[in-house]
Design a protein around this motif. Structure first.
Motif, mmCIF file in Angstrom:
data_model
loop_
_atom_site.group_PDB
_atom_site.id
_atom_site.type_symbol
_atom_site.label_atom_id
_atom_site.label_comp_id
_atom_site.label_asym_id
_atom_site.label_seq_id
_atom_site.Cartn_x
_atom_site.Cartn_y
_atom_site.Cartn_z
ATOM 1 N N TYR A 101 -39.113 41.557 45.126
ATOM 2 C CA TYR A 101 -40.292 40.928 45.738
ATOM 3 C C TYR A 101 -40.666 39.642 45.013
ATOM 4 C CZ TYR A 101 -44.882 41.071 48.170
ATOM 5 O OH TYR A 101 -45.982 40.812 48.950
ATOM 6 N N LEU A 102 -40.572 39.648 43.690
ATOM 7 C CA LEU A 102 -41.008 38.494 42.909
ATOM 8 C C LEU A 102 -39.890 37.506 42.582
ATOM 9 C CD1 LEU A 102 -43.474 40.173 40.383
ATOM 10 C CD2 LEU A 102 -43.991 39.046 42.553
ATOM 11 N N LEU A 103 -38.637 37.962 42.649
ATOM 12 C CA LEU A 103 -37.526 37.099 42.251
ATOM 13 C C LEU A 103 -36.567 36.777 43.387
ATOM 14 C CD1 LEU A 103 -36.583 38.745 38.827
ATOM 15 C CD2 LEU A 103 -37.811 36.593 39.163
ATOM 16 N N GLY A 104 -36.689 37.466 44.514
ATOM 17 C CA GLY A 104 -35.726 37.251 45.582
ATOM 18 C C GLY A 104 -34.331 37.678 45.135
ATOM 19 N N ASP A 105 -33.366 36.800 45.292
ATOM 20 C CA ASP A 105 -31.980 37.109 44.926
ATOM 21 C C ASP A 105 -31.649 36.765 43.477
ATOM 22 O OD1 ASP A 105 -31.455 38.001 47.510
ATOM 23 O OD2 ASP A 105 -30.900 35.996 48.206
ATOM 24 N N GLN A 106 -32.620 36.268 42.730
ATOM 25 C CA GLN A 106 -32.357 35.921 41.329
ATOM 26 C C GLN A 106 -32.020 37.178 40.528
ATOM 27 O OE1 GLN A 106 -35.519 33.736 39.361
ATOM 28 N NE2 GLN A 106 -34.816 34.371 37.333
ATOM 29 N N VAL A 107 -30.983 37.101 39.720
ATOM 30 C CA VAL A 107 -30.548 38.231 38.897
ATOM 31 C C VAL A 107 -30.886 37.946 37.439
ATOM 32 C CG1 VAL A 107 -28.599 39.618 38.133
ATOM 33 C CG2 VAL A 107 -28.693 38.796 40.496
ATOM 34 N N CYS A 108 -31.542 38.901 36.790
ATOM 35 C CA CYS A 108 -31.896 38.754 35.381
ATOM 36 C C CYS A 108 -30.771 39.303 34.507
ATOM 37 C CB CYS A 108 -33.196 39.501 35.077
ATOM 38 S SG CYS A 108 -34.621 38.892 35.992
ATOM 39 N N GLU A 109 -30.443 38.575 33.466
ATOM 40 C CA GLU A 109 -29.369 39.000 32.567
ATOM 41 C C GLU A 109 -29.728 40.287 31.845
ATOM 42 O OE1 GLU A 109 -27.015 37.299 28.607
ATOM 43 O OE2 GLU A 109 -28.311 35.981 29.783
ATOM 44 N N LYS A 110 -31.012 40.447 31.510
ATOM 45 C CA LYS A 110 -31.471 41.645 30.798
ATOM 46 C C LYS A 110 -32.579 42.316 31.612
ATOM 47 C CE LYS A 110 -30.830 39.192 26.419
ATOM 48 N NZ LYS A 110 -31.527 38.662 25.211
ATOM 49 N N SER A 111 -32.610 43.634 31.581
ATOM 50 C CA SER A 111 -33.601 44.384 32.351
ATOM 51 C C SER A 111 -34.390 45.311 31.441
ATOM 52 C CB SER A 111 -32.899 45.214 33.439
ATOM 53 O OG SER A 111 -32.196 46.289 32.836
ATOM 54 N N VAL A 112 -35.370 45.991 32.034
ATOM 55 C CA VAL A 112 -36.131 46.973 31.268
ATOM 56 C C VAL A 112 -35.217 48.103 30.794
ATOM 57 C CG1 VAL A 112 -36.813 48.343 33.293
ATOM 58 C CG2 VAL A 112 -38.262 48.357 31.256
ATOM 59 N N ALA A 113 -34.154 48.397 31.543
ATOM 60 C CA ALA A 113 -33.193 49.417 31.109
ATOM 61 C C ALA A 113 -32.509 48.995 29.806
ATOM 62 C CB ALA A 113 -32.155 49.659 32.203
ATOM 63 N N ASP A 114 -32.166 47.712 29.704
ATOM 64 C CA ASP A 114 -31.536 47.214 28.471
ATOM 65 C C ASP A 114 -32.503 47.300 27.294
ATOM 66 O OD1 ASP A 114 -29.022 46.386 29.670
ATOM 67 O OD2 ASP A 114 -30.199 44.821 30.662
ATOM 68 N N LEU A 115 -33.768 47.013 27.549
ATOM 69 C CA LEU A 115 -34.780 47.137 26.497
ATOM 70 C C LEU A 115 -34.859 48.568 25.988
ATOM 71 C CD1 LEU A 115 -37.303 46.163 24.858
ATOM 72 C CD2 LEU A 115 -38.657 46.764 26.874
ATOM 73 N N LEU A 116 -34.988 49.524 26.901
ATOM 74 C CA LEU A 116 -35.139 50.924 26.502
ATOM 75 C C LEU A 116 -33.860 51.476 25.890
ATOM 76 C CD1 LEU A 116 -37.193 52.210 29.575
ATOM 77 C CD2 LEU A 116 -38.046 51.658 27.282
ATOM 78 N N ALA A 117 -32.704 50.982 26.341
ATOM 79 C CA ALA A 117 -31.426 51.455 25.806
ATOM 80 C C ALA A 117 -31.274 51.118 24.325
ATOM 81 C CB ALA A 117 -30.272 50.861 26.599
ATOM 82 N N GLN A 118 -32.023 50.116 23.857
ATOM 83 C CA GLN A 118 -31.966 49.765 22.439
ATOM 84 C C GLN A 118 -32.409 50.918 21.554
ATOM 85 O OE1 GLN A 118 -32.657 45.021 22.015
ATOM 86 N NE2 GLN A 118 -34.501 46.238 22.166
ATOM 87 N N SER A 119 -33.231 51.806 22.098
ATOM 88 C CA SER A 119 -33.771 52.895 21.281
ATOM 89 C C SER A 119 -32.790 54.047 21.104
ATOM 90 C CB SER A 119 -35.078 53.419 21.896
ATOM 91 O OG SER A 119 -34.843 53.977 23.174
ATOM 92 N N VAL A 120 -31.649 53.997 21.821
ATOM 93 C CA VAL A 120 -30.645 55.059 21.684
ATOM 94 C C VAL A 120 -29.261 54.436 21.484
ATOM 95 C CG1 VAL A 120 -31.834 56.872 22.956
ATOM 96 C CG2 VAL A 120 -30.516 55.205 24.221
#
Length: 271
Positions: free
Chosen positions: A46-65
């Protein structure tokens, strides 16, 4: 303010409410962040359209494991949207892949720690959640200050409201005593139909905190989704846009809004 929008029932307008309230906040000059915890990534699209982010919230949380090396700060996972003052931490399908690992390693507080870092940079943080009481929703409830519950004027939605409220209260007791329900947001309301008004009245009678601003059903919302542009930008003069501004103003100052609303209603009554 860390505000979570949550309902276990799908299709009640969580993403629409998250992104449009965040857009109003950004237009008021407040630096605003949306965190998308739903693997469907609707807020991200909704906020980015087709723009793809290199890092996501999943990548942030994956740092903890199982992260090797020094973890990156949470702000490195935030991206600017095309709209001034509005930022997003996007979602992706990797959230589903890592959920079990996060849960088995008891990383339920990882999101709260990240949000504490992000509060240094943002005035308001809005969190979109999946329509389920899963690991990510529980993490968000532990991290949030308040919860808004969308209600879409449907009998099934009414039946789920009690279980949602119970789940939130359980999180309050066990993990986040400062968390509170700001209110129930009536969405997709049809003011001329009998059933929606009947359902709202029944909710009030049952003691649910119904917010006095109701969001009408409109095709304009679907058009704004299609154009990846919240209503404040896509249709600034539309009635539904005005309702989102009213909802935002109510959340910022409930007592002042209600007083102003009552004064307006009194002035409209003929002498």
């Amino acid at each position: 303010m860390r505000r979570l929008i949550f309902n276990k029932k799908g299709g009640v307008g969580k993403t629409s409410i998250v992104c449009n309230l965040a857009a109003v906040s950004a237009q008021q000059g407040r630096k605003t962040l949306v965190i998308d915890l739903d693997s469907q990534a609707n807020s991200s699209h909704y906020l980015l359209g087709d723009q793809v982010c290199e890092k996501s919230v999943a990548d942030l949380l994956a740092q903890s494991v199982g992260f090797v090396g020094k973890p990156e700060p949470a702000i490195e996972f935030v991206y600017a949207t095309p709209f001034e003052n509005l930022y997003i931490m996007s979602a992706c399908d990797k959230l589903t892949e890592i959920e079990h690992k996060l849960e088995s390693r008891y990383k339920i507080l990882a999101l709260r720690k990240a949000i504490k870092q992000l509060e240094e940079f943002f005035d308001d943080i809005y969190i979109d959640t999946p329509p389920a009481l899963n690991f990510y929703t529980k993490s968000a409830l532990i991290a949030a200050d308040s919860v808004l519950i969308p209600f879409d004027c449907d009998a099934f939605s009414r039946y789920s409201l009690e279980t949602v409220s119970t789940a939130i209260n359980d999180i309050c007791e066990d993990h986040n005593p400062d968390l509170f329900i700001e209110g129930v947001v009536v969405n997709q309301f049809q003011p001329r139909a009998k059933l929606p008004q009947q359902l709202v009245n029944e909710l009030k009678e049952d003691g649910h905190p119904i917010i006095p601003v109701m969001l009408n059903s409109s095709v304009k919302m679907r058009e704004s989704h299609q154009n990846a542009s919240p209503l404040a930008y896509f249709a600034p003069s539309h009635n539904l846009t005005a309702q989102f501004f009213d909802l935002y103003n109510y959340l910022m100052d409930p007592d002042g809004f209600v007083t102003e609303l009552q004064a307006q209603q009194d002035s409209e009554v003929p002498a």
